[in-house]
Design a protein around this motif. Structure first.
Motif, PDB file in Angstrom:
ATOM      1  N   ASP A 192      26.226  39.114  35.375  1.00 47.87           N
ATOM      2  CA  ASP A 192      27.478  39.520  36.015  1.00 47.87           C
ATOM      3  C   ASP A 192      28.476  40.123  35.032  1.00 47.87           C
ATOM      4  O   ASP A 192      29.244  41.027  35.390  1.00 47.87           O
ATOM      5  CB  ASP A 192      28.107  38.324  36.734  1.00 47.87           C
ATOM      6  CG  ASP A 192      27.252  37.844  37.905  1.00 47.87           C
ATOM      7  OD1 ASP A 192      26.352  38.595  38.332  1.00 47.87           O
ATOM      8  OD2 ASP A 192      27.478  36.728  38.387  1.00 47.87           O
ATOM      9  N   SER A 193      28.481  39.651  33.780  1.00 47.18           N
ATOM     10  CA  SER A 193      29.452  40.154  32.793  1.00 47.18           C
ATOM     11  C   SER A 193      29.166  41.596  32.394  1.00 47.18           C
ATOM     12  O   SER A 193      30.012  42.258  31.792  1.00 47.18           O
ATOM     13  CB  SER A 193      29.448  39.263  31.547  1.00 47.18           C
ATOM     14  OG  SER A 193      28.184  39.316  30.897  1.00 47.18           O
ATOM     15  N   GLU A 194      27.982  42.119  32.730  1.00 49.46           N
ATOM     16  CA  GLU A 194      27.630  43.475  32.337  1.00 49.46           C
ATOM     17  C   GLU A 194      28.064  44.523  33.354  1.00 49.46           C
ATOM     18  O   GLU A 194      27.905  45.726  33.122  1.00 49.46           O
ATOM     19  CB  GLU A 194      26.118  43.571  32.100  1.00 49.46           C
ATOM     20  CG  GLU A 194      25.651  42.715  30.924  1.00 49.46           C
ATOM     21  CD  GLU A 194      24.165  42.864  30.654  1.00 49.46           C
ATOM     22  OE1 GLU A 194      23.611  43.945  30.951  1.00 49.46           O
ATOM     23  OE2 GLU A 194      23.556  41.905  30.137  1.00 49.46           O
ATOM     24  N   TRP A 195      28.617  44.078  34.479  1.00 48.81           N
ATOM     25  CA  TRP A 195      29.139  45.040  35.452  1.00 48.81           C
ATOM     26  C   TRP A 195      30.585  45.341  35.105  1.00 48.81           C
ATOM     27  O   TRP A 195      31.436  44.462  35.124  1.00 48.81           O
ATOM     28  CB  TRP A 195      29.045  44.493  36.876  1.00 48.81           C
ATOM     29  CG  TRP A 195      29.467  45.545  37.871  1.00 48.81           C
ATOM     30  CD1 TRP A 195      30.710  45.708  38.403  1.00 48.81           C
ATOM     31  CD2 TRP A 195      28.660  46.598  38.397  1.00 48.81           C
ATOM     32  NE1 TRP A 195      30.736  46.805  39.231  1.00 48.81           N
ATOM     33  CE2 TRP A 195      29.480  47.376  39.245  1.00 48.81           C
ATOM     34  CE3 TRP A 195      27.319  46.962  38.236  1.00 48.81           C
ATOM     35  CZ2 TRP A 195      28.999  48.488  39.934  1.00 48.81           C
ATOM     36  CZ3 TRP A 195      26.848  48.069  38.920  1.00 48.81           C
ATOM     37  CH2 TRP A 195      27.685  48.816  39.771  1.00 48.81           C
ATOM     38  N   ARG A 196      30.897  46.605  34.799  1.00 46.56           N
ATOM     39  CA  ARG A 196      32.219  46.962  34.273  1.00 46.56           C
ATOM     40  C   ARG A 196      32.936  48.012  35.115  1.00 46.56           C
ATOM     41  O   ARG A 196      33.883  48.626  34.649  1.00 46.56           O
ATOM     42  CB  ARG A 196      32.079  47.478  32.835  1.00 46.56           C
ATOM     43  CG  ARG A 196      31.370  46.493  31.906  1.00 46.56           C
ATOM     44  CD  ARG A 196      31.294  47.027  30.489  1.00 46.56           C
ATOM     45  NE  ARG A 196      30.603  46.101  29.611  1.00 46.56           N
ATOM     46  CZ  ARG A 196      29.299  46.109  29.377  1.00 46.56           C
ATOM     47  NH1 ARG A 196      28.545  47.025  29.961  1.00 46.56           N
ATOM     48  NH2 ARG A 196      28.746  45.227  28.561  1.00 46.56           N
ATOM     49  N   TRP A 197      32.497  48.228  36.349  1.00 42.10           N
ATOM     50  CA  TRP A 197      33.060  49.316  37.136  1.00 42.10           C
ATOM     51  C   TRP A 197      33.604  48.814  38.466  1.00 42.10           C
ATOM     52  O   TRP A 197      33.106  47.848  39.037  1.00 42.10           O
ATOM     53  CB  TRP A 197      31.988  50.381  37.390  1.00 42.10           C
ATOM     54  CG  TRP A 197      31.342  50.819  36.114  1.00 42.10           C
ATOM     55  CD1 TRP A 197      31.816  51.737  35.228  1.00 42.10           C
ATOM     56  CD2 TRP A 197      30.120  50.321  35.560  1.00 42.10           C
ATOM     57  NE1 TRP A 197      30.970  51.862  34.161  1.00 42.10           N
ATOM     58  CE2 TRP A 197      29.908  50.994  34.329  1.00 42.10           C
ATOM     59  CE3 TRP A 197      29.183  49.366  35.975  1.00 42.10           C
ATOM     60  CZ2 TRP A 197      28.814  50.751  33.519  1.00 42.10           C
ATOM     61  CZ3 TRP A 197      28.082  49.124  35.180  1.00 42.10           C
ATOM     62  CH2 TRP A 197      27.906  49.811  33.962  1.00 42.10           C
ATOM     63  N   SER A 198      34.642  49.483  38.940  1.00 42.85           N
ATOM     64  CA  SER A 198      35.180  49.141  40.246  1.00 42.85           C
ATOM     65  C   SER A 198      34.265  49.683  41.332  1.00 42.85           C
ATOM     66  O   SER A 198      33.437  50.556  41.095  1.00 42.85           O
ATOM     67  CB  SER A 198      36.595  49.714  40.402  1.00 42.85           C
ATOM     68  OG  SER A 198      36.569  51.122  40.313  1.00 42.85           O
TER      69      SER A 198
ATOM     70  N   LEU B   2      36.611  53.918  34.911  1.00 46.02           N
ATOM     71  CA  LEU B   2      36.424  53.086  36.101  1.00 46.02           C
ATOM     72  C   LEU B   2      36.690  51.634  35.689  1.00 46.02           C
ATOM     73  O   LEU B   2      35.956  51.039  34.923  1.00 46.02           O
ATOM     74  CB  LEU B   2      34.999  53.229  36.637  1.00 46.02           C
ATOM     75  CG  LEU B   2      34.588  54.649  37.051  1.00 46.02           C
ATOM     76  CD1 LEU B   2      33.172  54.629  37.607  1.00 46.02           C
ATOM     77  CD2 LEU B   2      35.548  55.206  38.077  1.00 46.02           C
ATOM     78  N   LEU B   3      37.769  51.071  36.197  1.00 46.07           N
ATOM     79  CA  LEU B   3      38.131  49.717  35.835  1.00 46.07           C
ATOM     80  C   LEU B   3      37.463  48.710  36.749  1.00 46.07           C
ATOM     81  O   LEU B   3      37.080  49.008  37.869  1.00 46.07           O
ATOM     82  CB  LEU B   3      39.660  49.551  35.931  1.00 46.07           C
ATOM     83  CG  LEU B   3      40.475  50.512  35.066  1.00 46.07           C
ATOM     84  CD1 LEU B   3      41.960  50.302  35.322  1.00 46.07           C
ATOM     85  CD2 LEU B   3      40.150  50.320  33.593  1.00 46.07           C
ATOM     86  N   ILE B   4      37.318  47.504  36.262  1.00 46.86           N
ATOM     87  CA  ILE B   4      36.710  46.446  37.060  1.00 46.86           C
ATOM     88  C   ILE B   4      37.598  46.141  38.253  1.00 46.86           C
ATOM     89  O   ILE B   4      38.815  46.064  38.149  1.00 46.86           O
ATOM     90  CB  ILE B   4      36.520  45.171  36.209  1.00 46.86           C
ATOM     91  CG1 ILE B   4      35.488  45.457  35.097  1.00 46.86           C
ATOM     92  CG2 ILE B   4      36.064  44.006  37.060  1.00 46.86           C
ATOM     93  CD1 ILE B   4      35.301  44.309  34.147  1.00 46.86           C
TER      94      ILE B   4
END
Length: 210
Positions: free
Chosen positions: A82-88, A207-209
Protein backbone atom coordinates in the motif's frame (compact mmCIF):
# COMPACT_ATOMS: atom_id res chain seq x y z
CA UNK A 1 -10.98 -16.45 -0.07
CA UNK A 2 -10.26 -15.38 -3.66
CA UNK A 3 -10.97 -11.71 -4.43
CA UNK A 4 -11.79 -12.26 -8.11
CA UNK A 5 -14.98 -13.70 -9.53
CA UNK A 6 -13.91 -16.26 -12.12
CA UNK A 7 -15.98 -14.47 -14.75
CA UNK A 8 -13.55 -11.53 -14.60
CA UNK A 9 -10.32 -13.50 -14.96
CA UNK A 10 -9.90 -12.83 -18.68
CA UNK A 11 -10.44 -9.07 -18.29
CA UNK A 12 -8.15 -8.82 -15.26
CA UNK A 13 -5.43 -10.83 -16.99
CA UNK A 14 -5.55 -8.62 -20.09
CA UNK A 15 -5.27 -5.44 -18.00
CA UNK A 16 -2.44 -6.71 -15.81
CA UNK A 17 -0.44 -8.23 -18.67
CA UNK A 18 -0.42 -4.94 -20.58
CA UNK A 19 0.44 -2.93 -17.47
CA UNK A 20 3.41 -5.23 -16.78
CA UNK A 21 4.50 -5.06 -20.42
CA UNK A 22 4.65 -1.27 -20.20
CA UNK A 23 6.29 -1.26 -16.73
CA UNK A 24 7.68 -4.46 -15.22
CA UNK A 25 7.56 -2.89 -11.76
CA UNK A 26 4.01 -1.56 -12.02
CA UNK A 27 1.78 -1.66 -8.96
CA UNK A 28 -1.98 -2.02 -9.16
CA UNK A 29 -4.53 -0.67 -6.72
CA UNK A 30 -7.73 -2.61 -6.13
CA UNK A 31 -10.75 -0.60 -5.02
CA UNK A 32 -14.31 -1.76 -4.49
CA UNK A 33 -16.64 -0.42 -7.18
CA UNK A 34 -19.77 -1.73 -5.48
CA UNK A 35 -22.21 -4.26 -6.94
CA UNK A 36 -19.60 -7.04 -6.56
CA UNK A 37 -17.10 -5.33 -8.81
CA UNK A 38 -13.50 -4.27 -8.25
CA UNK A 39 -11.73 -1.50 -10.15
CA UNK A 40 -8.08 -2.13 -10.99
CA UNK A 41 -5.94 1.01 -11.21
CA UNK A 42 -2.37 1.38 -12.43
CA UNK A 43 -0.03 4.27 -13.24
CA UNK A 44 1.79 4.23 -16.56
CA UNK A 45 5.36 5.53 -16.92
CA UNK A 46 4.22 8.61 -18.86
CA UNK A 47 1.94 10.01 -16.14
CA UNK A 48 -1.46 8.52 -16.98
CA UNK A 49 -3.72 6.44 -14.76
CA UNK A 50 -5.55 3.50 -16.31
CA UNK A 51 -8.46 1.55 -14.85
CA UNK A 52 -10.73 -1.40 -15.52
CA UNK A 53 -13.60 -2.82 -13.49
CA UNK A 54 -13.96 -6.60 -13.14
CA UNK A 55 -16.32 -8.87 -11.16
CA UNK A 56 -14.95 -9.44 -7.68
CA UNK A 57 -14.89 -8.21 -4.09
CA UNK A 58 -12.36 -6.47 -1.84
CA UNK A 59 -12.70 -4.72 1.50
CA UNK A 60 -11.11 -1.28 1.32
CA UNK A 61 -8.21 -0.40 -1.00
CA UNK A 62 -5.20 -2.65 -1.56
CA UNK A 63 -2.04 -2.20 -3.62
CA UNK A 64 0.02 -5.09 -4.95
CA UNK A 65 2.62 -5.71 -7.65
CA UNK A 66 0.88 -6.18 -10.98
CA UNK A 67 3.13 -9.08 -12.01
CA UNK A 68 2.45 -10.90 -8.72
CA UNK A 69 -1.29 -10.42 -9.04
CA UNK A 70 -1.13 -11.66 -12.63
CA UNK A 71 0.20 -15.03 -11.45
CA UNK A 72 -2.27 -15.32 -8.56
CA UNK A 73 -5.64 -14.49 -10.08
CA UNK A 74 -7.27 -17.63 -8.76
CA UNK A 75 -6.17 -17.14 -5.16
CA UNK A 76 -5.71 -14.60 -2.39
CA UNK A 77 -4.07 -11.23 -2.95
CA UNK A 78 -0.25 -11.29 -2.96
CA UNK A 79 1.86 -9.26 -0.52
CA UNK A 80 0.31 -5.84 0.06
CA UNK A 81 2.37 -2.80 -0.95
CA UNK A 82 0.00 0.00 0.00
CA UNK A 83 2.86 2.45 0.72
CA UNK A 84 3.99 2.19 -2.91
CA UNK A 85 0.84 3.81 -4.29
CA UNK A 86 1.63 7.52 -4.66
CA UNK A 87 -1.07 8.88 -6.96
CA UNK A 88 -4.51 10.34 -6.52
CA UNK A 89 -7.56 8.68 -8.08
CA UNK A 90 -10.56 10.51 -9.58
CA UNK A 91 -13.42 10.69 -7.11
CA UNK A 92 -16.15 9.92 -9.63
CA UNK A 93 -16.54 8.81 -13.27
CA UNK A 94 -17.13 12.40 -14.37
CA UNK A 95 -19.47 13.79 -17.01
CA UNK A 96 -19.38 12.89 -20.69
CA UNK A 97 -18.50 15.97 -22.75
CA UNK A 98 -17.95 14.33 -26.14
CA UNK A 99 -18.20 10.96 -27.89
CA UNK A 100 -15.53 10.01 -30.44
CA UNK A 101 -15.39 6.96 -32.72
CA UNK A 102 -12.81 4.53 -31.33
CA UNK A 103 -11.38 4.24 -34.84
CA UNK A 104 -10.38 7.90 -34.67
CA UNK A 105 -8.50 7.33 -31.40
CA UNK A 106 -6.72 4.33 -32.89
CA UNK A 107 -5.83 6.33 -35.99
CA UNK A 108 -4.33 9.18 -33.93
CA UNK A 109 -2.34 6.71 -31.86
CA UNK A 110 -1.00 4.88 -34.90
CA UNK A 111 -0.07 8.14 -36.64
CA UNK A 112 1.95 9.20 -33.59
CA UNK A 113 3.79 5.89 -33.52
CA UNK A 114 4.62 6.26 -37.22
CA UNK A 115 5.87 9.82 -36.62
CA UNK A 116 8.12 8.65 -33.79
CA UNK A 117 9.62 5.83 -35.86
CA UNK A 118 10.28 8.13 -38.81
CA UNK A 119 11.82 10.87 -36.67
CA UNK A 120 14.02 8.38 -34.84
CA UNK A 121 15.28 6.95 -38.11
CA UNK A 122 15.60 10.11 -40.19
CA UNK A 123 15.79 12.94 -37.66
CA UNK A 124 13.80 16.15 -37.72
CA UNK A 125 14.67 18.72 -40.37
CA UNK A 126 17.76 16.71 -41.19
CA UNK A 127 19.00 16.82 -37.58
CA UNK A 128 19.25 13.85 -35.23
CA UNK A 129 17.06 14.14 -32.12
CA UNK A 130 17.34 12.06 -28.94
CA UNK A 131 14.65 9.39 -28.49
CA UNK A 132 13.58 10.75 -25.11
CA UNK A 133 13.19 14.28 -26.48
CA UNK A 134 11.09 12.89 -29.33
CA UNK A 135 8.95 10.83 -26.98
CA UNK A 136 8.32 13.68 -24.56
CA UNK A 137 7.44 16.10 -27.36
CA UNK A 138 5.08 13.56 -28.84
CA UNK A 139 3.34 12.82 -25.54
CA UNK A 140 2.85 16.54 -24.85
CA UNK A 141 1.28 17.13 -28.26
CA UNK A 142 -2.50 17.76 -28.20
CA UNK A 143 -4.06 16.07 -31.26
CA UNK A 144 -7.68 16.36 -30.11
CA UNK A 145 -9.58 19.30 -28.60
CA UNK A 146 -13.29 19.20 -27.73
CA UNK A 147 -15.54 21.95 -26.42
CA UNK A 148 -18.11 21.43 -23.68
CA UNK A 149 -21.64 22.82 -23.69
CA UNK A 150 -20.39 25.69 -21.52
CA UNK A 151 -17.60 26.57 -23.94
CA UNK A 152 -14.73 24.99 -21.98
CA UNK A 153 -11.91 23.63 -24.13
CA UNK A 154 -10.90 20.10 -23.19
CA UNK A 155 -7.52 19.03 -24.50
CA UNK A 156 -6.74 15.37 -25.15
CA UNK A 157 -2.93 15.03 -25.08
CA UNK A 158 -1.20 12.27 -26.97
CA UNK A 159 -0.15 10.66 -23.69
CA UNK A 160 -3.83 9.97 -22.97
CA UNK A 161 -4.39 8.56 -26.46
CA UNK A 162 -1.33 6.33 -26.16
CA UNK A 163 -2.52 4.99 -22.81
CA UNK A 164 -5.90 4.00 -24.21
CA UNK A 165 -4.41 2.40 -27.32
CA UNK A 166 -1.47 0.60 -25.73
CA UNK A 167 -3.61 -0.82 -22.92
CA UNK A 168 -5.91 -2.32 -25.55
CA UNK A 169 -8.92 -0.31 -24.39
CA UNK A 170 -9.91 0.72 -27.93
CA UNK A 171 -9.69 -2.66 -29.61
CA UNK A 172 -12.37 -3.17 -32.24
CA UNK A 173 -14.76 -5.95 -31.24
CA UNK A 174 -18.24 -6.30 -32.67
CA UNK A 175 -19.25 -8.34 -29.64
CA UNK A 176 -18.61 -5.33 -27.42
CA UNK A 177 -21.20 -3.31 -29.37
CA UNK A 178 -19.32 -0.18 -28.35
CA UNK A 179 -16.80 1.09 -30.84
CA UNK A 180 -16.71 4.60 -29.43
CA UNK A 181 -14.85 6.50 -26.73
CA UNK A 182 -16.37 8.94 -24.25
CA UNK A 183 -14.37 12.00 -23.26
CA UNK A 184 -15.12 12.61 -19.58
CA UNK A 185 -14.29 15.44 -17.18
CA UNK A 186 -14.09 15.04 -13.42
CA UNK A 187 -12.63 18.12 -11.72
CA UNK A 188 -9.02 18.46 -12.93
CA UNK A 189 -9.15 15.04 -14.59
CA UNK A 190 -9.76 14.25 -18.24
CA UNK A 191 -10.55 10.69 -19.28
CA UNK A 192 -10.96 8.55 -22.35
CA UNK A 193 -13.56 5.98 -21.32
CA UNK A 194 -13.42 3.05 -23.73
CA UNK A 195 -15.06 -0.34 -24.15
CA UNK A 196 -12.31 -2.14 -22.24
CA UNK A 197 -11.14 0.42 -19.69
CA UNK A 198 -10.42 4.08 -19.06
CA UNK A 199 -7.33 6.29 -19.22
CA UNK A 200 -7.12 9.34 -16.94
CA UNK A 201 -4.84 12.37 -17.00
CA UNK A 202 -4.57 15.28 -14.61
CA UNK A 203 -3.25 18.56 -15.93
CA UNK A 204 -1.13 19.19 -12.82
CA UNK A 205 2.45 17.98 -13.20
CA UNK A 206 2.39 16.12 -9.89
CA UNK A 207 -0.27 13.58 -8.93
CA UNK A 208 -0.68 13.80 -5.17
CA UNK A 209 -1.96 11.03 -2.95
CA UNK A 210 -5.71 11.20 -2.46
Amino acid sequence: MAWLNGLGATDARAFLARAVRLDAGAVVRLRSAGDDRVTLWSHLPWGVLVSRAVPGHVDGDHTVLARELLTALDGDLPTLRDSEWRWSIPGDPGAVVERIPAADIRRVGEAAADTLRTAAAEGVGGRAVGSRVLRDALLDHVPIVVTTATGERVEIPQRLVQAAVRMGFTMSDRAAARDFVDVRKSGPWTALACAYGSAWHRAAKTLLIG
